[in-house]
Scaffold this active site. Sequence first.
Site, PDB file in Angstrom:
ATOM      1  N   SER A 179       0.905  -1.226  -0.061  1.00 22.15           N
ATOM      2  CA  SER A 179      -0.081  -0.044   0.122  1.00 22.15           C
ATOM      3  C   SER A 179       0.964   1.358  -0.082  1.00 22.15           C
ATOM      4  CB  SER A 179      -0.908   0.262   1.233  1.00 22.15           C
ATOM      5  OG  SER A 179      -2.228   0.767   0.809  1.00 22.15           O
ATOM      6  N   ASP A 381      -8.488  -6.192  -5.365  1.00 25.57           N
ATOM      7  CA  ASP A 381      -8.159  -4.970  -4.788  1.00 25.57           C
ATOM      8  C   ASP A 381      -8.470  -3.892  -5.557  1.00 25.57           C
ATOM      9  OD1 ASP A 381      -7.117  -3.021  -2.805  1.00 25.57           O
ATOM     10  OD2 ASP A 381      -5.264  -2.836  -3.826  1.00 25.57           O
ATOM     11  N   HIS A 443      -6.338  -6.777  -1.399  1.00 27.89           N
ATOM     12  CA  HIS A 443      -5.304  -5.806  -1.022  1.00 27.89           C
ATOM     13  C   HIS A 443      -4.122  -6.277  -0.356  1.00 27.89           C
ATOM     14  CE1 HIS A 443      -3.697  -1.659  -0.428  1.00 27.89           C
ATOM     15  NE2 HIS A 443      -3.545  -1.868   0.942  1.00 27.89           N
TER      16      HIS A 443
END
Length: 635
Positions: A179, A381, A443
């Site tokens: 991320s 994601d 994710h």
Amino acid sequence: MGFSGSRAWSKWLTICLAITHPFSVTAKSAADYYVHSLPGQPEGPLLKMHAGHIEISPETSGNLFFWHFENRHIADKPRTVVWLNGGPGCSSEDGALMEIGPYRLIDKETLNYTEGSWDEFANLLFVDQPVGTGFSYGSTEHYVHELDEMASQFVTFLEKWFEIFPHYEPDDLYFAGESYAGQYIPYIARAVLDRNKKQDVQANNRIWNLKGLLIGNGWISPQHQYPAYLPYVYQEGVVQAGTQEANLIEAKAAKCMKELNVEDTTGTVHIPDCEDILQAILDYTHKGKRCINMYDIRLTDDYSACGMNWPPDLRDIQPYLRRKDVVKALHINEEKQTGWTECAGAVGSSLKARNSKPAVELLPGLLEEGLPILLFSGQKDLICNHVGTEDMIKNMKWSGGTGFELSPGVWAPRQDWTFEGEPAGIYQQARNLTYVLFYNASHMVPFDYPRRSRDMLDKFLGVDITHIGGDPADSRIDGEKGPTTSVGAHPNSTAAAEREKEKLNTAAWKAYYKSGEVALVIVAIAAFAWGIFIWRSRRKHQSSGYRSIYPMLGLNSTGSLGQISHKHSRRNGDIEAADFDETELDDQPSQAFLSRSSRDGDAYAVGEEGSDEEDGASDGQQPMFDQSRGEEGRS
């Protein structure tokens, strides 16, 4: 010796203790961080762990928290993987307890082993950073604002960490994360490579062996990833093109493109107008009290959390990490911590990177310097989706080519990856860059597929278990088996075990030497004081000598300080190193003796519970998402 001699000795002893006291209080060794037990641990031997705070900025009381797991086995050479979660401001304990670490929570009180954890052949170092994240703390007035500040802070942490754990400094070093760590990791890598080039570092032979970067679902290039929201949701059928709502989203995307269409990309890491695209998509999926999960589009969540309550493990992690016995086991500074939170809104509000360029601009230089980089994406994601990552790679230029070009106009093929007979994803690679797409993953890829992600890691690290032992995993790329990897626990060969034993013995002496530097200063001062006292005593009591002081010190008539020193040197060396025999711990001085004083103050915090709304409003903007997951929600 007489009363006057005894009084003189007492005076000198008091002076010596006064002089050496500051050193004994502030110096820490590996022993101070050793985790003796972990509440809720599964049956079996405790994994070798160290945890606690390292002060990186005394003037602001800035401390970073780390949790280190030693590898269970050594393959051909020692490796250390540093894992960072994103946010900004989200704790890396997410990675430790939900993704790549050896333990996962069954409930609020019970841990279980994770098959496929990344600590099989690599040491794992989880760090809550920057200051203010997770268990880390410091003055809120000095939270970092720019990415180069963050990188400098982290290099300082590593310098201090390796001083305490010098036996890990020669390891092959890798940075990994997900991320917003897509911004962190390239900046840290750049800072490490620049550090290695400095003359003073080369002279001291302390160059860090940075060998590679792994970034999962990374927020790396806003210029390519913001515009990818619409194509992705159209492709996945989340939004129907041509509807009134879709037209509204497209209008927001057009406004965003104007913000991105600039020559100078400084300050474009976070653009509020572009963040509105994602919010509009989430609003589009709002039905009743539910909305799509932005981290896994196959799932829904309460509106307006839209993924903030996911993964389900979150409901157990916070209570567990706030338990007093866990806080004590991990050596958390109880005077400073006010309860672990997953994401600190104040850190995200501070780190806007208004004067920083996006990390994508650092990648070409890192690749051209020969640093291997692996980018991986979970197919389901939304927030950092694979369409944006693939578009970024397609347009990136490095080493004389664009994207995955092998030669002008000829691209590296997308290779099918199967794992244990099932389609697992796609591999593509060229010129030091590897891209892996994980089918049906979110994710947080390692949360969904720990064994597959470990297989990916071992391939990237070059681990081959052919000469080690264990059952190999059936992992194939375009039908071909590469180096033999394993994703289950297994014994090492005798040769590997001997290498590990030799490494740990060497580590013990290195750690003893490091932690003994302060002790050497203390001994030198004491020896000087002793010499002065003996000289004066001989002048005053030449006829009687100085044997009468031996009973006071517990020495024999030879006056040898070396016998006491030799008696304890091996045991102290062992506990200050990473090589622990838990049966020796009973012989160590009490914890009260080993404890260190800590600063008091009210101006420091570790993300107080309930403070997120205030943090989010500190810059005058209404946060898009619940601050408990970070303003961008890119954890």
